[in-house]
Motif scaffolding. Sequence first.
Motif, short mmCIF file in Angstrom:
data_model
loop_
_atom_site.label_atom_id
_atom_site.label_comp_id
_atom_site.label_asym_id
_atom_site.label_seq_id
_atom_site.Cartn_x
_atom_site.Cartn_y
_atom_site.Cartn_z
N GLN A 1 0.83 -1.21 0.00
CA GLN A 1 0.00 0.00 0.00
C GLN A 1 0.86 1.26 0.00
OE1 GLN A 1 -3.91 -0.20 2.40
NE2 GLN A 1 -2.59 -1.69 3.40
N SER A 2 1.96 1.22 0.75
CA SER A 2 2.84 2.39 0.77
C SER A 2 3.49 2.63 -0.58
CB SER A 2 3.92 2.20 1.84
OG SER A 2 4.84 1.19 1.46
N ASP A 3 3.54 1.58 -1.41
CA ASP A 3 4.12 1.72 -2.74
C ASP A 3 3.06 1.95 -3.81
OD1 ASP A 3 6.32 1.91 -4.39
OD2 ASP A 3 6.48 -0.23 -4.76
N GLY A 4 1.83 2.22 -3.40
CA GLY A 4 0.81 2.64 -4.36
C GLY A 4 -0.26 1.64 -4.71
N LEU A 5 -0.30 0.46 -4.08
CA LEU A 5 -1.33 -0.52 -4.40
C LEU A 5 -2.70 -0.01 -3.96
CD1 LEU A 5 -2.05 -3.36 -5.47
CD2 LEU A 5 -1.72 -4.21 -3.13
N LYS A 6 -3.65 -0.03 -4.88
CA LYS A 6 -5.01 0.41 -4.61
C LYS A 6 -5.98 -0.77 -4.73
CE LYS A 6 -3.71 4.70 -4.29
NZ LYS A 6 -3.67 5.36 -2.96
N ARG A 7 -7.18 -0.53 -4.26
CA ARG A 7 -8.22 -1.56 -4.37
C ARG A 7 -8.55 -1.86 -5.82
NH1 ARG A 7 -10.80 -2.31 0.53
NH2 ARG A 7 -10.54 -0.66 2.05
N PHE A 8 -9.01 -3.06 -6.05
CA PHE A 8 -9.50 -3.43 -7.38
C PHE A 8 -10.85 -2.79 -7.62
CE2 PHE A 8 -12.07 -6.36 -10.00
CZ PHE A 8 -11.36 -6.24 -11.18
N ASP A 9 -10.98 -2.09 -8.74
CA ASP A 9 -12.21 -1.40 -9.10
C ASP A 9 -12.77 -2.04 -10.36
OD1 ASP A 9 -14.32 0.28 -9.50
OD2 ASP A 9 -13.13 2.10 -9.81
N LEU A 10 -13.80 -2.83 -10.20
CA LEU A 10 -14.39 -3.53 -11.33
C LEU A 10 -15.00 -2.59 -12.35
CD1 LEU A 10 -15.22 -6.26 -12.59
CD2 LEU A 10 -17.29 -6.16 -11.20
N SER A 11 -15.48 -1.43 -11.90
CA SER A 11 -16.16 -0.49 -12.80
C SER A 11 -15.19 0.39 -13.57
CB SER A 11 -17.13 0.39 -12.00
OG SER A 11 -16.42 1.16 -11.03
N ASP A 12 -13.91 0.32 -13.27
CA ASP A 12 -12.93 1.16 -13.95
C ASP A 12 -12.73 0.66 -15.38
OD1 ASP A 12 -10.91 2.80 -14.73
OD2 ASP A 12 -9.38 1.98 -13.38
N PRO A 13 -13.07 1.46 -16.39
CA PRO A 13 -12.90 0.99 -17.78
C PRO A 13 -11.44 0.89 -18.19
CG PRO A 13 -13.58 3.28 -17.74
CD PRO A 13 -13.63 2.82 -16.32
N ASN A 14 -10.54 1.54 -17.47
CA ASN A 14 -9.12 1.54 -17.81
C ASN A 14 -8.30 0.58 -16.94
OD1 ASN A 14 -9.52 3.63 -19.75
ND2 ASN A 14 -9.52 5.14 -18.09
N LYS A 15 -8.96 -0.35 -16.28
CA LYS A 15 -8.23 -1.28 -15.42
C LYS A 15 -7.33 -2.17 -16.28
CE LYS A 15 -12.11 -4.55 -15.21
NZ LYS A 15 -13.07 -3.71 -15.95
N LEU A 16 -6.13 -2.45 -15.76
CA LEU A 16 -5.14 -3.22 -16.51
C LEU A 16 -5.34 -4.72 -16.35
CD1 LEU A 16 -1.93 -1.14 -15.70
CD2 LEU A 16 -3.37 -1.04 -17.74
N LEU A 17 -6.07 -5.13 -15.34
CA LEU A 17 -6.32 -6.54 -15.08
C LEU A 17 -7.81 -6.77 -14.84
CD1 LEU A 17 -3.41 -7.42 -12.60
CD2 LEU A 17 -3.70 -8.35 -14.89
N PRO A 18 -8.34 -7.90 -15.27
CA PRO A 18 -9.74 -8.22 -14.95
C PRO A 18 -9.93 -8.65 -13.51
CG PRO A 18 -8.76 -9.99 -16.20
CD PRO A 18 -7.74 -8.90 -16.17
N SER A 19 -8.83 -8.93 -12.80
CA SER A 19 -8.89 -9.31 -11.40
C SER A 19 -7.50 -9.13 -10.80
CB SER A 19 -9.34 -10.78 -11.25
OG SER A 19 -9.22 -11.21 -9.92
N TYR A 20 -7.46 -8.83 -9.51
CA TYR A 20 -6.17 -8.70 -8.82
C TYR A 20 -5.72 -9.99 -8.16
CZ TYR A 20 -5.69 -3.60 -9.22
OH TYR A 20 -5.50 -2.33 -9.70
N VAL A 21 -6.58 -11.01 -8.15
CA VAL A 21 -6.26 -12.27 -7.48
C VAL A 21 -6.31 -13.40 -8.51
CG1 VAL A 21 -6.84 -13.84 -5.59
CG2 VAL A 21 -7.29 -11.38 -5.36
N PRO A 22 -5.21 -14.12 -8.72
CA PRO A 22 -5.21 -15.22 -9.69
C PRO A 22 -5.56 -16.55 -9.02
CG PRO A 22 -2.98 -14.84 -8.95
CD PRO A 22 -3.86 -13.86 -8.18
N GLU A 23 -5.92 -17.51 -9.82
CA GLU A 23 -6.01 -18.90 -9.39
C GLU A 23 -4.74 -19.55 -9.94
OE1 GLU A 23 -6.81 -22.26 -7.73
OE2 GLU A 23 -6.30 -22.27 -9.82
N GLY A 24 -3.67 -19.53 -9.19
CA GLY A 24 -2.34 -19.79 -9.72
C GLY A 24 -1.95 -21.23 -9.88
N SER A 25 -2.90 -22.15 -9.90
CA SER A 25 -2.55 -23.57 -10.01
C SER A 25 -2.24 -24.00 -11.43
CB SER A 25 -3.68 -24.44 -9.46
OG SER A 25 -4.87 -24.22 -10.19
#
Length: 616
Positions: free
Chosen positions: A512-536
């Motif tokens: 957070q101190s380095d700039g991490l913000k909450r995931f905003d689903l409504s943001d049209p300019n979001k770089l990821l569709p989700s901030y949490v992967p299913e990494g298996s």
Amino acid sequence: MAQHRQQFGSLALGDQVGIRIPSKIQTRIRRPARPDKPRRLSPVVVFVITLSLCLLLTFLAFHRLSENKENEIDLEGNGVFRRNSTVFSKELKFGHGSGLVGRDSRYWDRDDRRRDQDYEENDVLAHPTEQKDHGHDQEPKKEGKERHAGGGLYNEGGRAELETYKEEYENSLKMKNSKEDEYDDDGIDAQDEVEEQEESKEEDESKKDVILSMKAKVSSVVARNASSDSSKDEKSSSSGKSTGSKRKPKHHKFSGSSCQMKFLNSTAQLVEPVENKKFSRFLLQYVDVEERPSGTMNWEPKFAGHQNLQEREESFYARDQKINCGFVKGPEGSPSTGFDLAEDDVRYMKSCHIAVSSCIFGNSDHLRTPYSKLITRQSRKNVCFVIFMDERTLQTLSSEGQKMDNMGYISLWKIIVVRNLPYTDMRRVGKVPKFLAHRLFPSARYSIWLDSKLRLQRDPSLILEYFLWRKGYEYAISNHYDRHCVWEEVLQNKKLNKFNHTIIDQQFEFYQSDGLKRFDLSDPNKLLPSYVPEGSFIVRAHTPMSNLFSCLWFNEVERFTPRDQLSFAYTYLKLRKKNPKKTFHLNMFKDCERRSITKLYRHRAERRNISIQTMR
């Protein structure tokens, strides 16, 4: 009588004459009335009142503590982790995550993942605004399956087109299976069926034990109340029967994925694409040897090296550079830092062009062989199926009848035994082959990673074509089926005690101190569709940008916690921020697509926990 009354009256009005009142009457007049004696409470009533007060105080104390824990993270604030926390500086006040302190993180872990057939991803993604209104610490509300036409995280416009290929694909698959030669699975398929039956039996037995214990408790309560009230006895016995007779509905076997995926019908005409010119090009080298700093006394070589914060910051630039990326050795004469492999195995891995890899450390899983009938002869010849394990796991598999042949194979898997593990935490050891496939397979152009609890059910070449080649991606990973914000993931990790809470807090505050913000689903300019992967399940091309991202992600896991879902979004967003003119072509696909090509099994530890809980 009249004369006597007259004398008595004259005495009262005239001279005062002492009238003697009898002593008995005088005593009765002067003595005040005694109050009624208080009734003494019976010991039973006193015990009940005392017990009620104790229970009330306990409940209030527990409620107060739970409120404090829930308020540990201020969900309405921006960038505030705890109510009374001070501004967190970027100076880390703790060491690297060596895994030498504390227990194996698998002991912390109570896997909250439901079985693949137990959830529907579209139910989670339908109403993202509800999560904002009710807070991230609540479970998302499900409203059935009859919705979701075009909204959500992904473009659903192609579903109708993909639907038209379903019948055609199924018919072609049947024809292909009828014409294709039968392959020898070495009894793996039969073994999986046996294990599935055992799992279902264990689940049924555990459910029966729970029901029987409930019936026993209800019957004891009914018997206790029978002596006091016969009418209540009838009601309680009827309720006891209904309680015991209500069984949870059995989950049906998962029959397929909710996603429609158009794979190619065959690998015969499949051609590997030439190098994509849109991928960023730069020279990435790795630190192999670290020298002892001058003036240090207790310095020891580490597998990941001793990367300071300045070196970590510089490593995020996509440019010609030399960075820490595991497999760092100490100066000559120093002990090995771990993950030692036999020379024959190293030569074999250098010859691989496409690698499908997995690992089992600490005897945590059964060996899941890819579904051989769907692996073509071409992929059998051109793809390396490699699974890494320690000696303990290999001994367990041998005792269960799964022994290596003369070439070091068990069915399709090439067994690579790792000696001198670099960490005491088996989960952290597993991150080495998961993230550093480009280091283990230096000549490979592509790799596919599977967690050991998954079984591959598609041909690797078709997977590469679908997730990477078709639209020009260099890295593919699925989003989490349930959570999409790091805030939610932090809460869940702490709720289930997946790792030390203090270290999770420190990692999260640092991000957070380095700039991490909450995931905003409504943001049209979001770089990821989700901030949490299913990494298996991860599919990647070994391009410079993909390799850099893998190294950065591994370094975050090594420095902080082995819960890689906490560091994925931060690593990706920081890499994009540091390199605005160089795109990392990442494909974050829907988790139902992962479920379509892999089958999920339970860990060994989970199965043991089931039996232990049943005994209790």
